[in-house]
Scaffold this active site. Structure first.
Site, mmCIF file in Angstrom:
data_model
loop_
_atom_site.group_PDB
_atom_site.id
_atom_site.type_symbol
_atom_site.label_atom_id
_atom_site.label_comp_id
_atom_site.label_asym_id
_atom_site.label_seq_id
_atom_site.Cartn_x
_atom_site.Cartn_y
_atom_site.Cartn_z
ATOM 1 N N CYS A 129 -36.769 133.967 -14.488
ATOM 2 C CA CYS A 129 -35.794 134.795 -15.226
ATOM 3 C C CYS A 129 -35.488 134.266 -16.620
ATOM 4 O O CYS A 129 -34.965 135.001 -17.457
ATOM 5 C CB CYS A 129 -34.486 134.899 -14.451
ATOM 6 S SG CYS A 129 -34.680 135.625 -12.847
ATOM 7 N N HIS A 282 -28.661 136.551 -19.309
ATOM 8 C CA HIS A 282 -29.496 137.062 -18.217
ATOM 9 C C HIS A 282 -28.602 137.878 -17.284
ATOM 10 O O HIS A 282 -27.502 137.456 -16.941
ATOM 11 C CB HIS A 282 -30.128 135.885 -17.471
ATOM 12 C CG HIS A 282 -30.838 136.268 -16.213
ATOM 13 N ND1 HIS A 282 -31.657 137.369 -16.146
ATOM 14 C CD2 HIS A 282 -30.839 135.711 -14.977
ATOM 15 C CE1 HIS A 282 -32.140 137.476 -14.912
ATOM 16 N NE2 HIS A 282 -31.653 136.484 -14.188
ATOM 17 N N ASN A 312 -31.100 143.041 -11.443
ATOM 18 C CA ASN A 312 -31.725 141.865 -12.054
ATOM 19 C C ASN A 312 -33.227 142.121 -12.193
ATOM 20 O O ASN A 312 -33.948 142.232 -11.206
ATOM 21 C CB ASN A 312 -31.456 140.643 -11.146
ATOM 22 C CG ASN A 312 -32.134 139.372 -11.630
ATOM 23 O OD1 ASN A 312 -32.899 139.400 -12.589
ATOM 24 N ND2 ASN A 312 -31.848 138.272 -10.961
HETATM 25 N N1 ACO Z 1 -24.215 143.428 1.916
HETATM 26 C C1 ACO Z 1 -23.198 143.054 2.710
HETATM 27 N N2 ACO Z 1 -22.965 141.771 3.071
HETATM 28 C C2 ACO Z 1 -23.799 140.831 2.581
HETATM 29 C C3 ACO Z 1 -24.884 141.153 1.752
HETATM 30 C C4 ACO Z 1 -25.085 142.495 1.425
HETATM 31 N N3 ACO Z 1 -26.075 142.921 0.628
HETATM 32 N N4 ACO Z 1 -25.529 140.004 1.418
HETATM 33 C C5 ACO Z 1 -24.867 138.995 2.025
HETATM 34 N N5 ACO Z 1 -23.834 139.500 2.732
HETATM 35 C C6 ACO Z 1 -22.849 138.788 3.526
HETATM 36 C C7 ACO Z 1 -23.349 137.433 3.987
HETATM 37 O O1 ACO Z 1 -24.098 137.554 5.162
HETATM 38 C C8 ACO Z 1 -22.036 136.702 4.193
HETATM 39 O O2 ACO Z 1 -21.509 137.086 5.452
HETATM 40 P P1 ACO Z 1 -20.731 136.026 6.381
HETATM 41 O O3 ACO Z 1 -19.544 135.589 5.559
HETATM 42 O O4 ACO Z 1 -20.398 136.832 7.574
HETATM 43 O O5 ACO Z 1 -21.716 134.917 6.600
HETATM 44 C C9 ACO Z 1 -21.118 137.263 3.121
HETATM 45 O O6 ACO Z 1 -21.705 138.514 2.712
HETATM 46 C C10 ACO Z 1 -20.958 136.372 1.918
HETATM 47 O O7 ACO Z 1 -22.264 135.942 1.510
HETATM 48 P P2 ACO Z 1 -22.471 135.004 0.266
HETATM 49 O O8 ACO Z 1 -23.938 134.767 0.095
HETATM 50 O O9 ACO Z 1 -21.580 133.824 0.359
HETATM 51 O O10 ACO Z 1 -21.930 135.939 -0.904
HETATM 52 P P3 ACO Z 1 -21.664 135.582 -2.402
HETATM 53 O O11 ACO Z 1 -20.285 135.900 -2.767
HETATM 54 O O12 ACO Z 1 -22.190 134.226 -2.772
HETATM 55 O O13 ACO Z 1 -22.563 136.678 -3.149
HETATM 56 C C11 ACO Z 1 -24.685 136.758 -4.241
HETATM 57 C C12 ACO Z 1 -23.959 136.688 -2.918
HETATM 58 C C13 ACO Z 1 -24.339 138.078 -4.915
HETATM 59 C C14 ACO Z 1 -26.168 136.726 -3.985
HETATM 60 C C15 ACO Z 1 -24.254 135.595 -5.177
HETATM 61 O O14 ACO Z 1 -24.300 134.379 -4.449
HETATM 62 C C16 ACO Z 1 -25.108 135.460 -6.386
HETATM 63 O O15 ACO Z 1 -25.072 136.306 -7.262
HETATM 64 N N6 ACO Z 1 -25.853 134.390 -6.509
HETATM 65 C C17 ACO Z 1 -26.716 134.178 -7.658
HETATM 66 C C18 ACO Z 1 -27.840 135.160 -7.624
HETATM 67 C C19 ACO Z 1 -28.743 134.972 -8.782
HETATM 68 O O16 ACO Z 1 -28.299 134.765 -9.884
HETATM 69 N N7 ACO Z 1 -30.019 135.029 -8.572
HETATM 70 C C20 ACO Z 1 -30.945 134.824 -9.638
HETATM 71 C C21 ACO Z 1 -32.252 135.140 -9.117
HETATM 72 S S1 ACO Z 1 -33.254 135.030 -10.464
HETATM 73 C C22 ACO Z 1 -34.878 134.839 -10.150
HETATM 74 O O17 ACO Z 1 -35.423 133.896 -10.653
HETATM 75 C C23 ACO Z 1 -35.607 135.859 -9.318
#
Ligand code: ACO
Length: 355
Positions: A129, A282, A312
């Site tokens: 990214c 980003h 993203n």
């Molecule tokens: N819908 C509903 N519930 C979900 C979903 C979904 N799509 N995904 C996860 N959950 C649930 C989980 O299972 C968890 O449930 P639990 O509490 O019962 O265990 C709960 O939601 C919370 O999950 P978290 O992973 O802790 O949620 P968080 O607030 O951290 O948000 C997210 C998740 C959006 C992915 C966040 O962590 C994030 O944005 N991280 C960075 C992502 C990023 O920048 N990625 C870059 C990738 S770049 C590349 O190089 C390809």
């Protein structure tokens, strides 16, 4: 003098997939996705190849015709009605991608061929990214070196920096933790070496080891018949052919890495954060962007946020957001702009330029 942005383009595939559409595929909801990420919908390339997207974004930056039917946005320094750039005047194409249609020829080589950039050298670059930051930084360094060497064989005065991703083909559509985040699209900028304008003033690139695989994507090599052993090819432990992510760990890395990168380019340019007119981060998660703004004591209005309609799009994301910022008038001539990113690798970085 410096490498100055004189054109931008972005390209989007036709198919729009809403959060409600995704809730038919995995256990999720519009409310969860919007609250945690700021994403409302993303585009998925069904008919369009990654090259179609790259070619269309690049064509938009040059004022040329892209692939018919592929939606695009264009901004050009001299206005949309200015004459198209002469394809023969492009000296270099750098393309950033983790999802190109082919490894050989490179995505950049395909853009060169399809747009008839007969004099361009072309190569791809992978920094996940953060690709757009690395691409701009590498292009700027090459242009600066070429300008300093009057006898250079390959003078680099006009360079296309393009990113195109079709992450939908690297997404595990049964994994709700990742499939709601990604989308397909391309962005491009045209850099001109300008004797009057400083253009890109400073840049910063960093790689942080990722031994636990916070972000991982295995390379699925189809070995077929392999005469030299049983297990001809195995993916590294814990990896598969889809983007895998530990969201919370990436979130923590992202917020500190983006801030570090922004502060590094400001320091290198001898500027303060409150002298910047626009930040183009980003687009991985709106919460990451607002967290960085809050921690740096900056108004969120200074940050370009484009994630809502496209998700993203990895290397393309900040270039697409940059095109939006130019096209909407959020960036005007003379503005100081910081483009910042983070991603798999783990990579991070930023570029500071004068528009
Ligand atoms: N819908 C509903 N519930 C979900 C979903 C979904 N799509 N995904 C996860 N959950 C649930 C989980 O299972 C968890 O449930 P639990 O509490 O019962 O265990 C709960 O939601 C919370 O999950 P978290 O992973 O802790 O949620 P968080 O607030 O951290 O948000 C997210 C998740 C959006 C992915 C966040 O962590 C994030 O944005 N991280 C960075 C992502 C990023 O920048 N990625 C870059 C990738 S770049 C590349 O190089 C390809």
């Amino acid at each position: 003098m410096g490498a100055t942005i004189v054109g931008c383009g972005k390209a989007l595939p036709k198919l729009k997939v809403s959060n409600d559409d995704l809730s038919q595929i995995v256990d999720t909801s519009d409310e969860w996705i919007v609250k945690r990420t700021g994403i409302h919908e993303r585009r998925i390339a069904v008919e369009e190849s990654s090259t179609d997207l790259a070619v269309t974004a690049a064509a938009a930056a040059l004022g040329l015709q892209g692939v018919e039917g592929v939606e695009c946005v264009s901004w050009r320094f001299e206005g949309a009605s200015a004459a198209p750039v002469d394809p023969a005047s492009i000296d270099l194409v750098v393309c950033m991608t983790i999802s190109s249609d082919s490894v050989i020829p490179s995505q950049a080589g395909m853009v060169k061929m399809r747009l008839g950039l007969e004099n361009a050298v072309a190569f791809d670059l992978n920094a996940a990214c953060t690709g757009c930051v690395y691409g701009l930084s590498v292009a700027e360094s090459m242009m600066r070196a070429s300008a300093a060497d009057s006898g250079a064989h390959n003078a680099l005065r006009r360079v296309l920096v393009v990113a195109a991703e079709r992450l939908s083909r690297l997404t595990d559509w049964t994994d709700r933790a990742t499939c709601v985040l990604f989308g397909d699209g391309a962005g491009a900028v045209l850099l001109d070496w300008n004797e009057e304008c400083p253009g890109i003033r400073s840049s910063f690139m960093k790689n942080t080891d990722d031994p636990e695989g916070f972000l991982a994507l295995g390379n699925v090599l189809a070995a077929g018949e392999f005469p030299f052993g049983e297990n001809a090819y195995e993916l590294p432990e814990g990896m598969n052919g889809f983007v895998q992510m530990r969201g919370r760990e990436v979130f923590k890395f992202a917020t500190s890495a983006m801030r570090e990168a922004i502060e590094a380019v400001l320091e290198r340019a001898g500027m303060r954060a409150d002298e910047v007119d626009c930040f183009v981060p980003h687009q991985a998660n709106e919460r990451i962007i607002s967290h960085v703004a809050r921690k740096m004591g900056l108004p969120l209005e200074l940050f370009q946020i484009s994630i809502g309609g496209c998700g993203n799009t990895s290397a393309s994301s900040a270039l697409m957001a940059l095109c939006d910022a130019y096209a909407s008038g959020k960036i005007a001539a003379g503005d100081k702009v910081v483009l910042a990113g983070f991603g798999g690798g783990l990579t991070s970085g930023a570029v500071l330029f004068e528009a």
